[in-house]
Scaffold this motif. Structure first.
Motif, mmCIF file in Angstrom:
data_model
loop_
_atom_site.group_PDB
_atom_site.id
_atom_site.type_symbol
_atom_site.label_atom_id
_atom_site.label_comp_id
_atom_site.label_asym_id
_atom_site.label_seq_id
_atom_site.Cartn_x
_atom_site.Cartn_y
_atom_site.Cartn_z
ATOM 1 N N UNK A 199 0.825 -1.208 0.000
ATOM 2 C CA UNK A 199 0.000 0.000 0.000
ATOM 3 C C UNK A 199 0.857 1.255 0.000
ATOM 4 N N UNK A 200 1.872 1.293 0.836
ATOM 5 C CA UNK A 200 2.726 2.478 0.958
ATOM 6 C C UNK A 200 3.386 2.849 -0.358
ATOM 7 N N UNK A 201 3.835 1.858 -1.122
ATOM 8 C CA UNK A 201 4.532 2.105 -2.380
ATOM 9 C C UNK A 201 3.611 2.011 -3.597
ATOM 10 N N UNK A 202 2.333 1.700 -3.366
ATOM 11 C CA UNK A 202 1.400 1.580 -4.474
ATOM 12 C C UNK A 202 1.745 0.446 -5.423
ATOM 13 N N UNK A 203 2.188 -0.684 -4.869
ATOM 14 C CA UNK A 203 2.666 -1.787 -5.702
ATOM 15 C C UNK A 203 1.529 -2.613 -6.280
ATOM 16 N N UNK A 204 0.571 -2.970 -5.430
ATOM 17 C CA UNK A 204 -0.594 -3.734 -5.870
ATOM 18 C C UNK A 204 -1.664 -3.607 -4.804
ATOM 19 N N UNK A 205 -2.886 -3.954 -5.172
ATOM 20 C CA UNK A 205 -4.019 -3.915 -4.252
ATOM 21 C C UNK A 205 -4.129 -5.277 -3.578
ATOM 22 N N UNK A 206 -3.769 -5.345 -2.306
ATOM 23 C CA UNK A 206 -3.792 -6.641 -1.630
ATOM 24 C C UNK A 206 -5.202 -7.180 -1.451
ATOM 25 N N UNK A 207 -6.211 -6.333 -1.611
ATOM 26 C CA UNK A 207 -7.594 -6.786 -1.505
ATOM 27 C C UNK A 207 -8.209 -7.082 -2.870
ATOM 28 N N UNK A 208 -7.476 -6.807 -3.925
ATOM 29 C CA UNK A 208 -7.979 -7.053 -5.267
ATOM 30 C C UNK A 208 -7.896 -8.517 -5.653
ATOM 31 N N UNK A 209 -8.746 -8.930 -6.577
ATOM 32 C CA UNK A 209 -8.819 -10.334 -6.973
ATOM 33 C C UNK A 209 -7.518 -10.862 -7.586
ATOM 34 N N UNK A 210 -6.821 -10.093 -8.430
ATOM 35 C CA UNK A 210 -5.588 -10.643 -9.026
ATOM 36 C C UNK A 210 -4.545 -11.044 -7.987
ATOM 37 N N UNK A 211 -4.299 -10.160 -7.001
ATOM 38 C CA UNK A 211 -3.323 -10.523 -5.967
ATOM 39 C C UNK A 211 -3.833 -11.666 -5.107
ATOM 40 N N UNK A 212 -5.085 -11.608 -4.688
ATOM 41 C CA UNK A 212 -5.622 -12.634 -3.797
ATOM 42 C C UNK A 212 -5.574 -14.009 -4.447
ATOM 43 N N UNK A 213 -5.899 -14.074 -5.738
ATOM 44 C CA UNK A 213 -5.851 -15.357 -6.442
ATOM 45 C C UNK A 213 -4.422 -15.890 -6.499
ATOM 46 N N UNK A 214 -3.479 -14.984 -6.719
ATOM 47 C CA UNK A 214 -2.069 -15.372 -6.792
ATOM 48 C C UNK A 214 -1.587 -15.925 -5.448
ATOM 49 N N UNK A 215 -1.923 -15.219 -4.357
ATOM 50 C CA UNK A 215 -1.491 -15.638 -3.024
ATOM 51 C C UNK A 215 -2.123 -16.966 -2.621
ATOM 52 N N UNK A 216 -3.408 -17.130 -2.912
ATOM 53 C CA UNK A 216 -4.088 -18.383 -2.557
ATOM 54 C C UNK A 216 -3.517 -19.561 -3.345
ATOM 55 N N UNK A 217 -3.240 -19.341 -4.617
ATOM 56 C CA UNK A 217 -2.659 -20.413 -5.427
ATOM 57 C C UNK A 217 -1.291 -20.823 -4.884
ATOM 58 N N UNK A 218 -0.512 -19.837 -4.445
ATOM 59 C CA UNK A 218 0.808 -20.133 -3.878
ATOM 60 C C UNK A 218 0.680 -20.938 -2.589
ATOM 61 N N UNK A 219 -0.288 -20.589 -1.750
ATOM 62 C CA UNK A 219 -0.459 -21.316 -0.493
ATOM 63 C C UNK A 219 -0.890 -22.758 -0.754
ATOM 64 N N UNK A 220 -1.745 -22.951 -1.724
ATOM 65 C CA UNK A 220 -2.156 -24.317 -2.067
ATOM 66 C C UNK A 220 -0.942 -25.138 -2.504
ATOM 67 N N UNK A 221 -0.082 -24.543 -3.330
ATOM 68 C CA UNK A 221 1.120 -25.249 -3.781
ATOM 69 C C UNK A 221 2.055 -25.541 -2.607
ATOM 70 N N UNK A 222 2.151 -24.597 -1.672
ATOM 71 C CA UNK A 222 3.080 -24.745 -0.550
ATOM 72 C C UNK A 222 2.647 -25.816 0.434
ATOM 73 N N UNK A 223 1.376 -26.172 0.443
ATOM 74 C CA UNK A 223 0.866 -27.119 1.431
ATOM 75 C C UNK A 223 1.638 -28.437 1.403
ATOM 76 N N UNK A 224 2.110 -28.829 0.230
ATOM 77 C CA UNK A 224 2.791 -30.115 0.079
ATOM 78 C C UNK A 224 4.118 -30.181 0.817
ATOM 79 N N UNK A 225 4.652 -29.042 1.270
ATOM 80 C CA UNK A 225 5.929 -29.079 1.994
ATOM 81 C C UNK A 225 5.763 -29.671 3.391
ATOM 82 N N UNK A 226 4.534 -29.692 3.916
ATOM 83 C CA UNK A 226 4.275 -30.314 5.206
ATOM 84 C C UNK A 226 4.601 -29.482 6.424
ATOM 85 N N UNK A 227 4.955 -28.211 6.230
ATOM 86 C CA UNK A 227 5.365 -27.369 7.350
ATOM 87 C C UNK A 227 4.179 -26.756 8.079
#
Length: 279
Positions: free
Chosen positions: A171-199
Motif C-alpha cells: 500500500x505504501x509504495x502503491x505496488x498492488x491492491x492486496x484486496x484485489x482479486x488478481x493478488x488474492x488469487x495469486x497468493x491463494x494459489x501459492x499457499x495451495x502449492x506450498x501445502x505439500x511441503x508439510x510445514x
C-alpha cells in the motif's frame, strides 16, 4: 488462553537487540513453557542482518549449554533460513538446528548494487520493481511467491515464516491492491502449492510489534484457506526485542479462531518438537 511459547525469536547474534539471556528471562516472567530461538542463518550474501559463521557457532554453543541445564522453559535451538541461502549453507543449517523456519525476504542475491528484499529498503524495492519488473507490482508478488514455494517444496522446513510478507510495502509504495482479486488469487494459489511441503504455518505478529502492520501475517483469507487444506498453525512474534516477546498474541489467537481453527501447535516441553493445544 495465553499462548506460552514462541518459535520465531532473534537475538543480538543477528539483527535482534536483546541477548539470549534477556529473552529467556522475559520468557520466564511470562510463564512460557517453551521457547525457540531462530537466529538468521548464514546465507552467503548480505551479511548485514544474518549471523556470521563464527556468530552462528557461538549461538549454538550457548543454546546447547542452556538446554543441558534442563530448566524451564524448554529451549529449542532453531534457525531462520532464507529461501535464497547458498546450498551448502542450507545443508549446514539443517544439520545444526533442532528446527528450521524458512522465510523469503530477497528477490535476488545481488541486483542494482544491493540485495533487494520485500521487507528491506523500500526505495530499493520500488527501484527494483521499476527497473527489473517494468513497474508491475503484481509481477513482484508473483516472483516472491514463486521463490518461496520453490524453496519450501525443495527444503521442507518445519515452519513457514511470514508467508505473505510481500504485503508489507504494497500500500505504501502503491505496488498492488492486496484486496484485489488478481493478488488474492495469486497468493491463494501459492499457499495451495506450498501445502505439500508439510510445514506448520506461523501466524506472525512481528510487523505489529514494529508498527508497520495492524494485523498479523498471513491474512485471514489465507488462514481460512490453510484450514480447509488441513494445515497446522502456530503463533510467533518474530521477536527482535525481549520486551515484545508475546506482542500481539491475543490478536493472533482471535484471528486463528476467526479462521475456524480449534487447535494449534506450540513448541514442545519434552522431546517432541510440537504439542497441540486448544485455541
Amino acid at each position: 488462553m495465553s499462548f506460552l511459547s514462541n518459535a520465531h525469536t532473534h537475538t543480538d547474534y543477528c539483527d535482534g537487540v536483546s541477548a539470549i539471556d534477556e529473552t529467556l528471562a522475559q520468557a520466564r516472567r511470562l510463564g512460557f513453557v517453551s521457547l525457540g530461538f531462530s537466529g538468521h542463518a548464514c546465507q552467503g550474501f548480505d551479511p548485514a542482518y544474518s549471523m556470521s559463521p563464527a556468530a552462528q557457532q557461538a549461538y549454538f554453543t550457548r543454546l546447547r549449554a542452556l538446554q543441558a541445564q534442563s530448566a524451564p522453559p524448554r529451549i529449542w535451538a532453531g534457525l531462520e533460513l532464507d529461501a535464497l541461502a547458498l546450498p551448502s549453507l542450507r545443508e549446514q543449517a539443517f544439520a545444526q538446528a533442532d528446527y528450521i523456519l524458512e522465510s523469503t525476504h530477497y528477490l535476488e542475491r545481488q541486483a542494482l548494487g544491493a540485495s533487494p528484499a520485500v521487507d528491506g529498503d523500500p526505495l530499493l524495492l520500488k527501484r527494483y520493481v521499476t527497473q527489473r519488473l517494468g513497474g508491475d507490482g503484481l509481477a513482484l508478488a508473483r516472483l516472491y511467491y514463486d521463490i518461496q514455494v520453490e524453496a519450501l517444496l525443495r527444503d521442507r522446513p518445519h515452519i513457514i515464516g511470514h508467508f505473505d510478507l510481500v504485503r508489507k510495502y504494497a500500500r505504501r509504495l502503491g505496488l498492488f491492491d492486496e484486496h484485489g482479486e488478481p493478488y488474492r488469487a495469486l497468493a491463494c494459489a501459492a499457499l495451495r502449492r506450498a501445502r505439500a511441503c508439510g510445514a506448520v504455518l506461523e501466524v506472525n505478529t512481528g510487523a505489529m510489534a514494529r508498527g508497520t502492520m495492524e494485523t498479523p501475517y498471513p491474512s485471514l483469507e489465507l488462514l481460512r484457506l490453510w484450514r480447509t487444506l488441513d494445515g497446522d498453525v502456530t503463533v510467533s512474534s518474530d521477536c527482535h526485542d525481549a520486551r515484545l516477546l508475546d506482542h500481539g498474541f491475543d490478536q493472533a489467537l482471535a484471528l486463528i479462531r476467526q479462521a475456524g481453527f480449534t487447535s494449534l501447535l506450540r513448541l514442545g516441553t519434552g522431546e517432541a518438537l510440537w504439542e497441540r493445544v486448544a485455541v
